[in-house]
Design an enzyme around this catalytic site. Structure first.
Site, PDB file in Angstrom:
ATOM      1  N   HIS A 116       0.888  -1.338  -0.057  1.00  0.00           N
ATOM      2  CA  HIS A 116       0.040  -0.059   0.176  1.00  0.00           C
ATOM      3  C   HIS A 116       0.987   1.249  -0.026  1.00  0.00           C
ATOM      4  CE1 HIS A 116       0.703  -0.914   4.276  1.00  0.00           C
ATOM      5  NE2 HIS A 116       0.763   0.402   4.565  1.00  0.00           N
TER       6      HIS A 116
ATOM      7  N   CYS B 217       1.716   3.761  11.863  1.00  0.00           N
ATOM      8  CA  CYS B 217       2.655   3.279  10.879  1.00  0.00           C
ATOM      9  C   CYS B 217       2.970   4.487   9.836  1.00  0.00           C
ATOM     10  CB  CYS B 217       2.186   2.103  10.292  1.00  0.00           C
ATOM     11  SG  CYS B 217       0.553   2.323   9.176  1.00  0.00           S
TER      12      CYS B 217
END
Length: 694
Positions: free
Chosen positions: A67, A214
């Site tokens: 991603h 993250c």
């Protein structure tokens, strides 16, 4: 989520077209391109690869979630692929058979990112992943991922419960035993009120607050939250999670933090407002640990609380250790320095290129121009050149303070910023330069960490981060830099400058070889950044020697991607189809001085690509120094050739290194063992032949 994924974005036989994670990402991304969701396939895949280089996206349980956020994405999009053989995404337990490619625009809105975070949480549900593995067609898989099937199943289950409930019963019996946070608000779910006949002396549950984050804030952030909440529910622990994702976050209620018995940080970027959790038993790990071993983390924080180990927010930040609690001091030191360098580089690029443009427009004497605030002629090109030069000079003046400030930030979080910047400014004042900035940052971080370890009364904790720590640490760091370590470092910096200025002949060539090897060893990694930081450090006080160092560093850094591009052109059969496609993009990346363009090749075949890159980089670095090439711009590749001293010889040095690297990688790849093949096999693409790679 129905608009994010359709049947056209689902491939239930991904292994027929992809055997590697790069090929899988390309196959799924091509579907996005076909639907107009991605405008530039190569640019998008480069962003996916850059995200993958930060941390593998494979998860336990056979899941891969490549991603990224990219300017080449027109709207948030999700593609799904299923592989019977499995594709390696770096998960500890093996290949992934469920691959989700998540594409978010650079300016994705919060609502869409929240939906993507919801998907990330569902990946922790075994029933959800099991249903995907048994889905018979693309329509069914898309409906399941978009939530349509889940919503229908929930309605059916709800109706069944209502039909079966006896009169007088309530949903209390189905309420979870422990509360947990919602992904978007961070607010705790309130436990059901105990019935009147419940034991009045029931033990208080163990309470934990957690923060997950993250680098992209799209997937791992929310998966870690879900995993921690599931583990807490099974362990009878009351947990509230603050997800600091790309969709923003809602801070935990201070009352919830105050009532917590322990804290879990599962993060790969700095926890925002970390000082809120001071004085609590704390477990500090990377986000993947929160996904893969949540029960262990809860047990660890419970044990710390039982032992009375209260911890101020002084532990390693994600910049320190990326979640690796067992890192040694050498590894931590490298990551602290990388923290400072990563924040410094944008100032280098902006300031350095503005200065270079000023020289290009106004000539080499533009540094003698008066201040544009006092003398500016709108129709005079030299005034505009002076404007660019002076703006760039101001941006460049921040290099050392930013370096020092963010080294301290990497060590001690936000409290390290003030003494770090102060120490860096002192380094500039006493002409300690780049080396002084390094020392100031480390000193500031160490001083703050030492102050934070001192136990203080609870009444004073509120003013510690805003008054006491900045005051004491700035005074201590300023004293040390002005009167103790600053002057020796300034002398060393001066000696280094004189040495660079006097470089000639064999000494210059040797330095060029070393710079070339460092720039090409890890292709944009820590060693590359150390060499680059050394080169740009000399630009703060440019001399002929430091400009030669900058030229050699940039030239060597351009070699690996250009060499891989050339190799895929002249001997394409030695490379897979995916590598040949990456080679097309590597031409531009190499020409732009983006060494990371060679990472996909090195990841697939490091034992051949890295030595070949280093060989070419060493040749280019040596030739650049031998030719006496100079460079005033810290970046730009071939696009700043007009600003390079000896530009034709500079291009010759780069071409020589590219040829050497190409020859070595072709030789090494051609020498590897292959299974016997006939003429037909020889003409087939490399990915269709069986090759044994050592």
């Amino acid at each position: 989520m129905s608009e994010m994924i359709t049947a056209d974005l689902v491939d239930l036989e991904l292994d027929l077209s992809a055997e590697t994670k790069e090929a899988a990402a390309r196959s799924l991304a091509a579907r996005m391109v076909a639907l107009g969701r991605v405008t530039d396939l190569e640019g998008f895949l480069a962003d996916v690869a850059a995200r993958e280089a930060q941390m593998p996206t494979g998860l336990d349980g056979g899941i891969g979630i490549p991603h990224c956020r990219s300017a080449h994405v027109t709207e948030p999009t999700l593609a799904f692929g299923r592989s019977a053989r499995g594709i390696d995404f770096g998960a500890p337990d093996g290949p992934a058979d469920l691959i989700f490619l998540i594409a978010a625009p650079a300016g994705a809105d919060d609502a869409h990112l929240t939906i993507l975070s919801s998907l990330a949480r569902h990946l922790m549900d075994a029933e959800f992943t099991g249903a995907l593995r048994s889905a018979e067609d693309a329509d069914a898989a898309a409906a399941l991922i978009s939530g349509e099937d889940r919503a229908a199943s929930a309605r059916e289950a709800s109706g069944a419960r209502e039909a079966c409930e006896a009169p007088g019963t309530s949903a209390d019996s189905e309420a979870p035993a422990t509360p947990s946070a919602t992904p978007d608000t961070g607010a705790p779910a309130t436990p059901e009120t105990a019935t009147s006949d419940a034991p009045a002396t029931a033990a208080e549950p163990f309470r934990v607050v957690a923060v997950t984050s993250c680098p992209t804030g799209i997937a791992h952030t929310y998966m870690a939250a879900e995993s921690l909440e599931n583990a807490a529910r099974e362990a009878g622990v009351e947990i509230t999670v603050e997800t600091q994702g790309s969709a923003g976050f809602t801070r935990l209620d201070p009352a919830v933090i105050a009532a917590a018995d322990g804290v879990v940080f599962a993060h790969d970027v700095p926890v925002r407002d970390k000082e809120r959790f001071a004085g609590k038993p704390t477990v500090d790990v990377g986000v993947k640990a929160g996904i893969n071993r949540p029960a262990e983390l809860l047990t660890e924080v419970r044990d710390k609380a039982a032992r009375g180990e209260t911890t101020a927010p002084t532990g390693p930040t994600p910049v320190d250790n990326a979640g690796d609690s067992g890192d040694g001091y050498g590894t931590k030191l490298r990551k602290w320095l990388m923290s400072g360098v990563s924040y410094m580089v944008p100032f280098v690029a902006a300031g350095g290129l503005l200065i270079a443009l000023g020289f290009a427009i106004g000539g080499w004497k533009i540094d003698k121009a008066p201040s544009v605030a006092e003398h500016f002629i709108w129709t005079d090109h030299t005034s505009w050149a002076a404007l660019l030069f002076q703006i760039g000079g101001l941006a460049f003046a921040f290099l050392v303070p930013v370096l020092a400030g963010y080294i301290a930030y990497g060590m001690a979080d936000r409290p390290g910023l003030v003494p770090g910047f102060v120490g860096g400014s002192v380094a500039v004042t006493i002409n300690a330069g780049f080396l002084g900035g390094l020392a100031a940052g480390l000193l500031a971080g160490a001083v703050v960490m030492g102050i934070q370890r001192v136990r203080i009364p609870a009444v004073l904790r509120g003013i510690m981060p805003v008054v006491v720590i900045p005051l004491i640490s700035s005074a201590v760091v300023g004293f040390l830099m002005f009167l103790v370590v600053g002057k020796p470092i300034a002398s060393l910096q001066s000696a280094l400058t004189d040495w660079l200025e006097g470089l000639s002949g064999a000494n210059a060539v040797i330095l060029g070889i070393i710079l070339g090897l460092m720039m090409c060893f890890d292709l944009g990694g820590p060693l590359n950044k150390v060499a680059y930081a050394f080169a740009i450090g000399g630009l703060t006080h440019p001399t002929d020697g430091s400009l030669k160092v900058m030229a050699a560093a940039m030239a060597a850094g351009m070699v690996p991607p250009l060499a891989m591009a050339l190799a895929t052109t002249v001997r394409g059969r030695l490379f897979t189809k995916t590598e040949r496609e990456n080679g097309k993009a590597a031409w531009f990346l190499g020409a732009s001085f983006i060494t990371e363009g060679a990472i996909p090749f090195a990841a697939a075949d490091p034992l051949r690509v890295i030595p070949a890159s280093m060989a070419g980089g060493a040749v280019t670095g040596a030739l650049s120094m031998a030719f006496g090439c100079t460079l005033r711009a810290p970046h730009g590749g071939v696009f700043v050739v007009p600003l390079i001293g000896q530009p034709l010889l500079y291009l010759v040095a780069i071409a020589a290194g590219v040829c050497v690297s190409t020859a070595v990688v072709v030789l090494l790849k051609g020498a590897r063992k292959t299974t016997p093949s006939g003429p037909a096999d020889e003409a087939a693409p490399a990915e269709e032949r069986v090759a044994a790679t050592v």
